[in-house]
Motif scaffolding. Structure first.
Motif, PDB file in Angstrom:
ATOM      1  N   LEU A  93       0.891  -1.062   0.131  1.00 34.60           N
ATOM      2  CA  LEU A  93       0.035  -0.005  -0.116  1.00 34.60           C
ATOM      3  C   LEU A  93       0.900   1.353  -0.166  1.00 34.60           C
ATOM      4  N   GLU A  98      -2.613  10.466   6.357  1.00 35.40           N
ATOM      5  CA  GLU A  98      -3.190  10.379   7.583  1.00 35.40           C
ATOM      6  C   GLU A  98      -2.738   9.324   8.645  1.00 35.40           C
ATOM      7  N   ASN A 189      -2.228  -0.596  10.413  1.00 35.23           N
ATOM      8  CA  ASN A 189      -3.064  -0.076   9.512  1.00 35.23           C
ATOM      9  C   ASN A 189      -3.605  -1.036   8.796  1.00 35.23           C
ATOM     10  N   PRO A 190      -4.467  -1.951   9.156  1.00 34.87           N
ATOM     11  CA  PRO A 190      -4.987  -3.089   8.377  1.00 34.87           C
ATOM     12  C   PRO A 190      -5.846  -2.736   7.109  1.00 34.87           C
ATOM     13  N   PRO A 191      -5.997  -3.641   6.465  1.00 34.81           N
ATOM     14  CA  PRO A 191      -7.029  -3.466   5.347  1.00 34.81           C
ATOM     15  C   PRO A 191      -8.440  -3.052   5.823  1.00 34.81           C
ATOM     16  N   TYR A 192      -9.135  -2.183   5.397  1.00 37.36           N
ATOM     17  CA  TYR A 192     -10.465  -1.916   6.256  1.00 37.36           C
ATOM     18  C   TYR A 192     -11.377  -1.363   5.243  1.00 37.36           C
ATOM     19  N   VAL A 193     -11.179  -1.519   3.859  1.00 38.12           N
ATOM     20  CA  VAL A 193     -12.361  -1.063   2.962  1.00 38.12           C
ATOM     21  C   VAL A 193     -13.367  -2.280   2.970  1.00 38.12           C
ATOM     22  N   LEU A 205      -6.443   3.299  -6.085  1.00 37.48           N
ATOM     23  CA  LEU A 205      -6.681   2.114  -5.351  1.00 37.48           C
ATOM     24  C   LEU A 205      -6.718   0.826  -6.127  1.00 37.48           C
ATOM     25  N   LEU A 213      -6.141  -3.762   1.094  1.00 40.62           N
ATOM     26  CA  LEU A 213      -7.314  -2.580   1.298  1.00 40.62           C
ATOM     27  C   LEU A 213      -8.393  -3.408   1.670  1.00 40.62           C
ATOM     28  N   GLU A 243      -5.686   2.048  12.821  1.00 43.26           N
ATOM     29  CA  GLU A 243      -6.331   2.954  12.069  1.00 43.26           C
ATOM     30  C   GLU A 243      -7.442   2.176  11.359  1.00 43.26           C
TER      31      GLU A 243
HETATM   32  N1  GLN Z   1      -6.858   4.619   3.920  1.00 44.91           N
HETATM   33  C1  GLN Z   1      -6.971   3.946   2.560  1.00 44.91           C
HETATM   34  C2  GLN Z   1      -8.084   4.413   1.677  1.00 44.91           C
HETATM   35  O1  GLN Z   1      -9.204   4.236   1.891  1.00 44.91           O
HETATM   36  C3  GLN Z   1      -7.206   2.438   2.986  1.00 44.91           C
HETATM   37  C4  GLN Z   1      -6.192   1.797   3.719  1.00 44.91           C
HETATM   38  C5  GLN Z   1      -6.436   0.472   4.266  1.00 44.91           C
HETATM   39  O2  GLN Z   1      -7.383   0.050   4.119  1.00 44.91           O
HETATM   40  N2  GLN Z   1      -5.706   0.289   5.435  1.00 44.91           N
HETATM   41  O3  GLN Z   1      -7.397   4.791   0.547  1.00 44.91           O
END
Ligand code: GLN
Length: 284
Positions: A93, A98, A189-193, A205, A213, A243
């Motif tokens: 990534l 942020e 800061n793991p995947p969180y989408v 992306l 992600l 995060e």
């Molecule tokens: N902040 C990223 C984005 O929305 C996502 C990063 C994540 O999944 N850790 O573009």
């Protein structure tokens, strides 16, 4: 433009004009610096300087790729984070500004302590863990970092070596490669989408690793695993800080609550968006 028509290599000013209708000018400058291997001030000071053939071809190719959406950070191979340049490849990534919030929170919590052990889960380029190791160096910070992707770990190892950070790297999924190890701070800061988030099919992306992600239907799959496993790997009184997405703070605080954390809170980034949530392992 003339340079296009006759095939001769253009000047810096002409090269920037060539990009004008194709990409943002700030991107064009970054790509031209890459093709010429020169500083921003040289670009500004010598608009009349001519590119050679090889530079012109390299630059045109970079502009075309950017025009098709490839992120500038992958094209130039680096991105700045917390004032340092990190190598990035499509295996990791691209560090986001942020995410500096997470670093600042941990540094603030560690403060003047003599020694702190820190774990960075899903380190990617290593931006978080390496920055912490370097900022804590004088205080004897001990940082470990985990990633499930061997290619990502190669990038992180490279960055640690170039930047002079002493980090223990582990290959594997979340806590799995860590055995019984415990830490005072776990950061991630793991995947969180969300899997169906349309942003995954737009902009930068599209080119970033999907596995870094996307995190299931509600975007919380990995955050859930990280919270669930943290108690085993945090020393009593240790902190977990993660995060998350702009609308996930409440969900993440609820996960922390359900796992028995105390001093649970959320912190906002410079845009005022709750971006990091965390809590403390109750000393027992
Ligand atoms: N902040 C990223 C984005 O929305 C996502 C990063 C994540 O999944 N850790 O573009």
């Amino acid at each position: 433009m003339q340079a296009d028509r006759c095939g001769a290599a253009p000047t810096i000013a002409e090269a920037l004009r060539f990009a004008r209708e194709r990409i943002e000018s700030v991107d064009a400058r970054a790509l031209l610096r890459m093709a010429l291997n020169c500083s921003a001030s040289r670009l500004a000071a010598h608009p009349e300087a001519a590119l050679n053939e090889a530079q012109w071809h390299a630059y045109q190719s970079l502009v075309r790729r950017r025009g098709k959406g490839e992120p500038v950070a992958y094209l130039v191979g680096s991105r700045e984070f917390y004032g340092r340049s990190f190598k990035v490849t499509p295996a990791v990534l691209i560090p986001r500004p942020e995410t500096e919030l997470l670093v600042e929170l941990v540094l603030g919590m560690i403060g003047a302590k003599e020694r702190a052990t820190v774990l960075d889960l899903g380190t990617g380029s290593g931006a978080i863990g390496i920055t912490l190791a370097l900022e804590l160096a004088s205080k004897n910070g001990v940082v470990s970092a985990v990633d499930v992707s061997p290619d990502a770990l190669d990038v992180a190892r490279h960055n640690a070596a170039v930047l002079g950070a002493n980090i223990g790297f582990f290959l594997g999924s979340w806590y799995r490669p860590l055995g019984e190890r415990q830490f005072e701070y776990i950061v991630s800061n793991p995947p969180y989408v969300r899997a169906d988030d349309h942003h995954l099919c737009e902009g930068d992306l599209r080119f970033e690793p999907h596995g870094a992600l996307a995190a299931g239907a509600d975007g919380l799959d990995d955050l859930r695993q990280i919270v669930a496993g943290a108690a085993n790997h945090l020393q009593a009184g240790g902190w977990l800080l993660m995060e998350h997405g702009y609308d996930q703070a409440e969900d993440v605080r609820r996960l922390l609550q359900a796992s028995g954390f105390s001093e649970i809170g959320s912190w906002s980034d410079l845009a005022g968006i709750p971006r990091v949530s965390g809590g403390r392992r109750t000393s027992a």
